[in-house]
Design a protein around this motif. Structure first.
Motif, mmCIF file in Angstrom:
data_model
loop_
_atom_site.group_PDB
_atom_site.id
_atom_site.type_symbol
_atom_site.label_atom_id
_atom_site.label_comp_id
_atom_site.label_asym_id
_atom_site.label_seq_id
_atom_site.Cartn_x
_atom_site.Cartn_y
_atom_site.Cartn_z
ATOM 1 N N ASP A 1 0.833 -1.200 0.000
ATOM 2 C CA ASP A 1 0.000 0.000 0.000
ATOM 3 C C ASP A 1 0.871 1.255 0.000
ATOM 4 O OD1 ASP A 1 -2.483 1.356 0.090
ATOM 5 O OD2 ASP A 1 -2.280 1.651 2.241
ATOM 6 N N ALA A 2 1.971 1.214 0.756
ATOM 7 C CA ALA A 2 2.877 2.368 0.830
ATOM 8 C C ALA A 2 3.538 2.638 -0.521
ATOM 9 C CB ALA A 2 3.946 2.125 1.899
ATOM 10 N N ILE A 3 3.900 1.566 -1.230
ATOM 11 C CA ILE A 3 4.520 1.737 -2.552
ATOM 12 C C ILE A 3 3.537 2.394 -3.522
ATOM 13 C CG2 ILE A 3 5.403 0.479 -4.558
ATOM 14 C CD1 ILE A 3 6.521 -1.599 -2.505
ATOM 15 N N LEU A 4 2.292 1.918 -3.486
ATOM 16 C CA LEU A 4 1.258 2.540 -4.326
ATOM 17 C C LEU A 4 1.012 3.993 -3.922
ATOM 18 C CD1 LEU A 4 -1.347 -0.374 -4.542
ATOM 19 C CD2 LEU A 4 0.140 0.472 -6.380
ATOM 20 N N SER A 5 1.135 4.269 -2.613
ATOM 21 C CA SER A 5 0.904 5.622 -2.118
ATOM 22 C C SER A 5 1.983 6.587 -2.600
ATOM 23 C CB SER A 5 0.856 5.626 -0.584
ATOM 24 O OG SER A 5 -0.257 4.905 -0.120
ATOM 25 N N VAL A 6 3.212 6.092 -2.764
ATOM 26 C CA VAL A 6 4.283 6.943 -3.294
ATOM 27 C C VAL A 6 3.925 7.386 -4.714
ATOM 28 C CG1 VAL A 6 6.710 7.046 -3.994
ATOM 29 C CG2 VAL A 6 6.079 5.921 -1.852
ATOM 30 N N LYS A 7 3.338 6.456 -5.483
ATOM 31 C CA LYS A 7 2.924 6.800 -6.849
ATOM 32 C C LYS A 7 1.815 7.854 -6.818
ATOM 33 C CE LYS A 7 1.354 4.726 -11.177
ATOM 34 N NZ LYS A 7 0.988 3.455 -11.876
ATOM 35 N N ARG A 8 0.835 7.659 -5.916
ATOM 36 C CA ARG A 8 -0.255 8.626 -5.803
ATOM 37 C C ARG A 8 0.265 9.965 -5.301
ATOM 38 N NH1 ARG A 8 -3.124 3.904 -3.869
ATOM 39 N NH2 ARG A 8 -2.679 4.494 -1.711
ATOM 40 N N ALA A 9 1.205 9.904 -4.355
ATOM 41 C CA ALA A 9 1.790 11.136 -3.822
ATOM 42 C C ALA A 9 2.583 11.868 -4.896
ATOM 43 C CB ALA A 9 2.692 10.819 -2.632
ATOM 44 N N LEU B 1 6.792 12.838 1.198
ATOM 45 C CA LEU B 1 8.156 13.349 1.242
ATOM 46 C C LEU B 1 9.091 12.554 0.339
ATOM 47 C CD1 LEU B 1 8.408 14.203 5.016
ATOM 48 C CD2 LEU B 1 8.821 15.799 3.166
ATOM 49 N N LEU B 2 8.865 11.254 0.268
ATOM 50 C CA LEU B 2 9.698 10.436 -0.618
ATOM 51 C C LEU B 2 9.438 10.811 -2.079
ATOM 52 C CD1 LEU B 2 11.768 8.222 -0.881
ATOM 53 C CD2 LEU B 2 9.936 6.530 -0.774
ATOM 54 N N ALA B 3 8.183 10.999 -2.437
ATOM 55 C CA ALA B 3 7.845 11.407 -3.803
ATOM 56 C C ALA B 3 8.454 12.767 -4.125
ATOM 57 C CB ALA B 3 6.328 11.454 -3.978
ATOM 58 N N ALA C 1 11.167 14.113 -2.709
ATOM 59 C CA ALA C 1 12.620 13.975 -2.803
ATOM 60 C C ALA C 1 13.021 13.381 -4.154
ATOM 61 C CB ALA C 1 13.137 13.097 -1.661
ATOM 62 N N LEU C 2 12.254 12.396 -4.631
ATOM 63 C CA LEU C 2 12.540 11.787 -5.935
ATOM 64 C C LEU C 2 12.349 12.791 -7.076
ATOM 65 C CD1 LEU C 2 10.829 8.294 -5.414
ATOM 66 C CD2 LEU C 2 13.291 8.762 -5.542
ATOM 67 N N ALA C 3 11.452 13.763 -6.843
ATOM 68 C CA ALA C 3 11.198 14.794 -7.857
ATOM 69 C C ALA C 3 12.129 15.999 -7.691
ATOM 70 C CB ALA C 3 9.746 15.246 -7.776
ATOM 71 N N LYS C 4 13.106 15.864 -6.769
ATOM 72 C CA LYS C 4 14.093 16.931 -6.522
ATOM 73 C C LYS C 4 13.462 18.196 -5.931
ATOM 74 C CE LYS C 4 17.218 14.297 -8.436
ATOM 75 N NZ LYS C 4 18.123 13.508 -7.571
ATOM 76 N N VAL C 5 12.353 18.025 -5.231
ATOM 77 C CA VAL C 5 11.744 19.151 -4.521
ATOM 78 C C VAL C 5 12.341 19.200 -3.119
ATOM 79 C CG1 VAL C 5 9.589 20.121 -3.616
ATOM 80 C CG2 VAL C 5 9.593 18.906 -5.812
ATOM 81 N N PRO C 6 12.793 20.356 -2.637
ATOM 82 C CA PRO C 6 13.372 20.459 -1.287
ATOM 83 C C PRO C 6 12.381 19.983 -0.216
ATOM 84 C CG PRO C 6 13.792 22.459 -2.525
ATOM 85 C CD PRO C 6 12.835 21.648 -3.347
ATOM 86 N N THR C 7 12.906 19.301 0.793
ATOM 87 C CA THR C 7 12.047 18.701 1.812
ATOM 88 C C THR C 7 12.587 18.967 3.219
ATOM 89 O OG1 THR C 7 13.257 16.642 1.449
ATOM 90 C CG2 THR C 7 11.101 16.835 0.394
ATOM 91 N N ILE D 1 13.580 6.964 8.661
ATOM 92 C CA ILE D 1 13.808 6.559 7.266
ATOM 93 C C ILE D 1 13.937 7.796 6.375
ATOM 94 C CG2 ILE D 1 12.782 5.389 5.273
ATOM 95 C CD1 ILE D 1 11.409 3.487 7.314
ATOM 96 N N LEU D 2 13.029 8.742 6.555
ATOM 97 C CA LEU D 2 13.022 9.933 5.710
ATOM 98 C C LEU D 2 14.256 10.810 5.911
ATOM 99 C CD1 LEU D 2 9.275 10.968 6.074
ATOM 100 C CD2 LEU D 2 10.383 10.069 4.014
ATOM 101 N N SER D 3 14.869 10.718 7.070
ATOM 102 C CA SER D 3 16.031 11.574 7.353
ATOM 103 C C SER D 3 17.172 11.366 6.354
ATOM 104 C CB SER D 3 16.539 11.320 8.774
ATOM 105 O OG SER D 3 17.098 10.019 8.898
ATOM 106 N N LYS D 4 17.186 10.212 5.702
ATOM 107 C CA LYS D 4 18.236 9.924 4.711
ATOM 108 C C LYS D 4 17.981 10.669 3.397
ATOM 109 C CE LYS D 4 18.549 5.218 6.596
ATOM 110 N NZ LYS D 4 19.477 5.581 7.658
#
Length: 349
Positions: free
Chosen positions: A60-68, A92-94, A96-102, A117-120
């Motif tokens: 569900d989390a993987i699908l949520s990254v796509k939706r995010a 936040l992961l989405a 970061a992958l899109a190079k948006v500051p977080t 996890i997100l701190s990385k």
């Protein structure tokens, strides 16, 4: 919402999108405040051991990254901020992958799994307590304190006393287990209120779900409901005024409540919620106990006798209360929201 207001104060024409869940209170509160809202459908966070449910939630989390990612692409933010919780992860992961500051804001002394996890991936981390610094990479972590409502700082003691019809010649004790109440605190307070003398004034916030039960038990004990020194309410819409008049608080150890108490310099007796993730409330409380701003009673040890003993000791020793107040104030970060807003704008693209 406090952070949104802080950014608005610096950039009045800033646009915001709040991402939460349909089930959460934010789905009602945020739109009413005139802020754009988008929902992600997530079942919940991960359990802290291997279960089949965790496999389902991982998918569900993987699908949520796509939706995010779709939400991020459509809104095109200059910066994305997360304040903890499992919904923040995909967004936040989405970003970061899109190079948006977080940026993530960790409120508690012990970091949650999502924020660890997100701190990385994120650019900046703002922590609410000094002990939390050790949880994250030093080069991008800043100790800001936790944001609080501006009303907490502007409320005046005399306004609180007038609001609750208390007098200025006796100390005021504020008791609250949070908006939903805390049964352990309410149960311990029954005997305290039944045996209370006229040395102090009590404002006991039971929580809506606990109010009828508390009133019934007090009736059974022969409580005098006309006692002007004791007010019992199910919920407070004016907590800032209550804190402004409080000389001592009996509280859980949630991050926001402690941030507000320390900003006002209110000494406290803390009863951490024992089932909080990673037992973070106990660590939150320890940060105050360490500097002498609070006493702590573990939930398993709490009863009317030990609570009454601690209250009596403090009421009989005003000098200790003054020292605790000064220690509490030393931990306060009244400018936290503005400081975090500065960090947000500093990294914004």
């Amino acid at each position: 919402m406090t952070l949104i207001d802080a950014v608005k104060n610096k950039v009045p024409n800033a646009e915001f999108l709040y991402v939460g869940t349909k089930q959460g209170l934010e789905s009602d509160i945020v739109p009413k405040a005139g802020i754009n809202f988008s929902a992600l459908s997530l079942e919940g966070g991960f359990e802290r051991h291997f279960t089949l449910e965790n496999i389902k939630r991982a998918a569900d989390a993987i699908l949520s990254v796509k939706r995010a990612g779709k939400i991020v692409k459509e809104f095109q933010p200059n910066v994305v901020v997360g304040t903890g919780g499992y919904v923040c992860g995909p967004v936040l992961l989405a970003a970061a992958l899109a190079k948006v500051p977080t940026l993530i804001q960790e409120q508690n002394a012990i970091a949650g799994i999502t924020n660890k996890i997100l701190s990385k991936f994120v650019n900046k981390i703002a922590v609410g307590t000094e002990p939390a610094l050790k949880n994250f990479p030093a080069e991008k972590t800043v100790y800001t304190g936790n944001p609080i409502r501006s009303e907490v700082l502007t409320a005046k003691r005399e306004d609180g006393l007038k609001e609750f019809n208390f007098t200025a010649d006796k100390p005021v004790i504020l008791i609250s287990g949070g908006s939903r109440g805390a049964r352990a605190i309410n149960t311990a307070m029954i005997d305290v209120l039944l045996k209370a003398d006229d040395r102090a004034q009590f404002l006991h916030v039971t929580g809506k779900g606990e109010f009828d039960s508390v009133i019934e038990k007090l009736k059974d004990g022969g409580f005098n409901f006309d006692d002007p020194n004791i007010k019992i309410v199910p919920y407070l819409y004016n907590m800032p005024q209550a804190m402004a008049m409080a000389d001592l608080a009996v509280f859980r150890a949630g991050a926001t409540g402690l941030a507000e108490l320390t900003a006002r310099g209110v000494p406290s007796i803390l009863i951490p919620f024992p089932y909080a993730a990673e037992n973070h409330q106990e660590f939150n409380a320890q940060a105050l106990v360490k500097v002498g701003a609070a006493r702590m009673i573990l939930n398993k040890d709490l009863n009317s006798e030990i609570l009454s003993q601690n209250l009596n000791e403090l009421l009989e020793n005003p000098d200790e209360l003054k020292k605790m107040s000064a220690a509490s104030l030393s931990l306060g970060k009244p400018q936290a929201a503005a400081d975090i807003a500065d960090l947000i704008l500093e990294i914004a693209k």
